[in-house]
Design an enzyme around this catalytic site. Structure first.
Site, PDB file in Angstrom:
ATOM      1  N   THR A  71       0.889  -1.245   0.126  1.00 41.02           N
ATOM      2  CA  THR A  71      -0.044  -0.065   0.144  1.00 41.02           C
ATOM      3  C   THR A  71       0.711   1.247   0.115  1.00 41.02           C
ATOM      4  O   THR A  71       2.114   1.207   0.694  1.00 41.02           O
ATOM      5  CB  THR A  71      -0.949  -0.024   1.217  1.00 41.02           C
ATOM      6  OG1 THR A  71      -1.825  -0.847   1.292  1.00 41.02           O
ATOM      7  CG2 THR A  71      -1.429   1.148   1.441  1.00 41.02           C
TER       8      THR A  71
ATOM      9  N   ARG B  79     -14.287  -7.058   1.270  1.00 41.11           N
ATOM     10  CA  ARG B  79     -13.522  -6.854   2.646  1.00 41.11           C
ATOM     11  C   ARG B  79     -13.048  -5.469   2.774  1.00 41.11           C
ATOM     12  O   ARG B  79     -12.732  -4.987   1.614  1.00 41.11           O
ATOM     13  CB  ARG B  79     -12.445  -7.913   2.423  1.00 41.11           C
ATOM     14  CG  ARG B  79     -11.290  -7.479   3.580  1.00 41.11           C
ATOM     15  CD  ARG B  79     -10.153  -6.722   3.311  1.00 41.11           C
ATOM     16  NE  ARG B  79      -9.010  -6.833   4.233  1.00 41.11           N
ATOM     17  CZ  ARG B  79      -8.113  -5.779   4.429  1.00 41.11           C
ATOM     18  NH1 ARG B  79      -7.901  -4.861   3.323  1.00 41.11           N
ATOM     19  NH2 ARG B  79      -7.211  -5.703   5.187  1.00 41.11           N
ATOM     20  N   VAL B  80     -13.202  -4.680   3.848  1.00 44.19           N
ATOM     21  CA  VAL B  80     -12.732  -3.400   3.987  1.00 44.19           C
ATOM     22  C   VAL B  80     -11.538  -3.504   4.911  1.00 44.19           C
ATOM     23  O   VAL B  80     -11.426  -3.979   5.944  1.00 44.19           O
ATOM     24  CB  VAL B  80     -13.782  -2.657   4.610  1.00 44.19           C
ATOM     25  CG1 VAL B  80     -13.367  -1.107   4.933  1.00 44.19           C
ATOM     26  CG2 VAL B  80     -15.330  -2.625   4.069  1.00 44.19           C
TER      27      VAL B  80
ATOM     28  N   ASP C 283      -7.831  -1.174   6.553  1.00 42.21           N
ATOM     29  CA  ASP C 283      -7.880  -0.053   7.497  1.00 42.21           C
ATOM     30  C   ASP C 283      -7.384   1.376   6.612  1.00 42.21           C
ATOM     31  O   ASP C 283      -7.916   2.456   7.163  1.00 42.21           O
ATOM     32  CB  ASP C 283      -6.422  -0.133   8.262  1.00 42.21           C
ATOM     33  CG  ASP C 283      -5.205  -0.341   7.243  1.00 42.21           C
ATOM     34  OD1 ASP C 283      -5.340  -1.055   6.630  1.00 42.21           O
ATOM     35  OD2 ASP C 283      -4.248   0.581   7.387  1.00 42.21           O
TER      36      ASP C 283
ATOM     37  N   GLY D  78       0.102  -2.159   6.271  1.00 45.17           N
ATOM     38  CA  GLY D  78       0.149  -3.590   7.080  1.00 45.17           C
ATOM     39  C   GLY D  78      -1.106  -4.244   7.218  1.00 45.17           C
ATOM     40  O   GLY D  78      -1.989  -4.117   6.401  1.00 45.17           O
TER      41      GLY D  78
ATOM     42  N   GLY E   6      -4.518  -4.967   7.581  1.00 43.04           N
ATOM     43  CA  GLY E   6      -5.556  -4.102   7.928  1.00 43.04           C
ATOM     44  C   GLY E   6      -6.565  -4.183   9.095  1.00 43.04           C
ATOM     45  O   GLY E   6      -6.871  -3.397  10.023  1.00 43.04           O
TER      46      GLY E   6
END
Ligand code: ASP
Length: 292
Positions: free
Chosen positions: A172, A200-201, A203, A223, A225
Site C-alpha cells: 500500500t 473486505r474493508v 484500514d 500492514g 488492516g
C-alpha cells in the site's frame, strides 16, 4: 517550512533484492517529485494527490494499477485523504477508476460525506467526469480460483487462513505532506490485501485506522488492516502525541501494540513543525522524506 514523507508498504519478510531496489527507487523518485512541488509553492493537498497518482500508476505498488486481486480475481480499491482543517474524503471497494485518491478528494470536496463505497462511489465518480478505467491488477502469479474453491474458502475459515498464510507482504502507498502555509495532509491508497474476500474493508480508508490527520500531525499506515483497525493505530498515535511530543517514541510504542496482536504494520508521520518519523515491525518498508 514544507516537508513530505511517503511510504511504499511494509513487508513481513525481506523481499528479493530487485523488488527492494525498485520499491526504494520508486519511493525516492515520486517523493522527490512531491518535494519539488512543495518547494515551488504547491499546496499539500495537490502534492499528496499528485504523488499518489504516480504510485497508483506504478504496478509495483498495491494501489491503482497493480492492486492485489480479491478471491474473485477482481480489484477493489480503498483510498482516503484527510487534512489539518478536519476535512476528510474516501472511497472503499472502488473498481473502475485509475486514481482512487482523486475520487477520495472529490468525495472530500464535493459531497457532504466522508466515505463512499462500491457502486455508489463509482456512480459519484463518473458523475464528476472521472473516466471509467480497467485496472490491471497485480501480476502475483496466482490464477483465478475455481468457483468451488472460492465457495470453500468463504465457508471454511481454517482453509481460508491456510490459503492466505502463503503471503503477508504489503505494498500500500501513503503520503504525509506539509506546505509552507502550515497546511497538513495525510493520504493513503491501496488495493487491500492479497486474495481478500470480496467486499473486505481494510484500514487504509478508515479515518483513525490507516489514515489520520489532525491540526498537529498527519499519518499514513500500512500492514495488516484488520489489526491496524482494531487498535485504531493512527488515531491512537495522534492522541498520544498530544501528551508526548516525542514522535518516534509514540510511533514505536503503537507499532508494538500491533506486534502484541501479531499485526505486521508500519506508519509514517509528519508534524505541523515539519518533524517526521516512521516505525514498522516488518522486515522492509521503503520511505522517503525531505524538508526545506
Ligand atoms: N493496510 C492495507 C490493507 O489491509 C494493506 C497494505 O498496507 O498493503 O488493506
Amino acid at each position: 517550512m514544507a516537508a513530505i514523507i511517503i511510504h511504499g508498504g511494509c513487508y513481513d519478510i525481506v523481499p528479493g533484492k530487485e523488488i527492494q531496489k525498485l520499491s526504494l527507487k520508486g519511493i525516492r523518485t515520486y517523493g522527490e517529485r512531491g518535494f519539488k512541488m512543495l518547494k515551488e509553492g504547491a499546496c499539500a493537498l495537490d502534492t499528496a494527490e499528485a504523488v499518489l497518482h504516480l504510485l497508483e500508476d506504478d504496478p509495483l505498488y498495491d494501489a491503482g494499477t497493480g492492486s492485489f486481486k480479491t478471491l474473485n480475481g477482481e480489484v477493489e480499491m480503498d483510498a482516503l485523504i484527510m487534512d489539518s482543517e478536519s476535512r476528510c474524503g474516501g472511497v472503499i471497494g472502488i473498481q473502475h477508476v485509475q486514481y482512487p485518491s482523486h475520487v477520495a478528494r472529490l468525495v472530500m470536496e464535493k459531497t457532504p460525506h466522508n466515505l463512499l463505497s462500491g457502486p455508489g462511489a463509482e456512480q459519484f465518480a463518473f458523475s464528476q467526469g472521472v473516466p471509467w478505467f480497467k485496472v490491471v491488477p497485480n501480476d502475483d502469479g496466482f490464477g483465478s480460483e475455481s468457483p468451488g474453491n472460492i465457495k470453500r474458502m468463504l465457508g471454511d475459515i481454517h482453509y481460508y487462513n491456510e490459503y492466505r498464510k502463503q503471503d503477508s507482504s504489503f505494498s500500500t502507498v501513503g503520503v504525509a505532506a506539509l506546505d509552507n502555509r502550515g497546511y497538513l495532509v495525510a493520504a493513503t491508497s491501496t488495493g487491500g490485501i492479497r486474495r481478500k474476500m470480496p467486499g473486505r474493508v481494510g484500514d487504509s480508508a478508515l479515518p483513525g485506522a490507516g489514515t489520520y490527520c489532525t491540526k498537529e500531525l498527519a499519518l499514513s499506515a500500512t500492514g495488516e488492516g484488520e489489526g491496524i483497525t482494531r487498535i485504531c493505530l493512527t488515531a491512537r498515535i495522534a492522541m498520544e502525541y498530544e501528551q508526548n511530543k516525542n514522535l518516534t517514541e509514540v510511533l514505536k510504542k503503537n507499532i508494538q501494540r500491533g506486534s502484541a496482536i501479531d499485526c505486521i504494520c508500519g506508519v509514517i508521520a509528519l508534524t505541523k513543525e515539519g518533524e517526521y518519523s516512521y516505525a514498522f515491525n516488518g522486515a522492509f518498508m521503503a520511505v522517503y522524506h525531505n524538508k526545506t
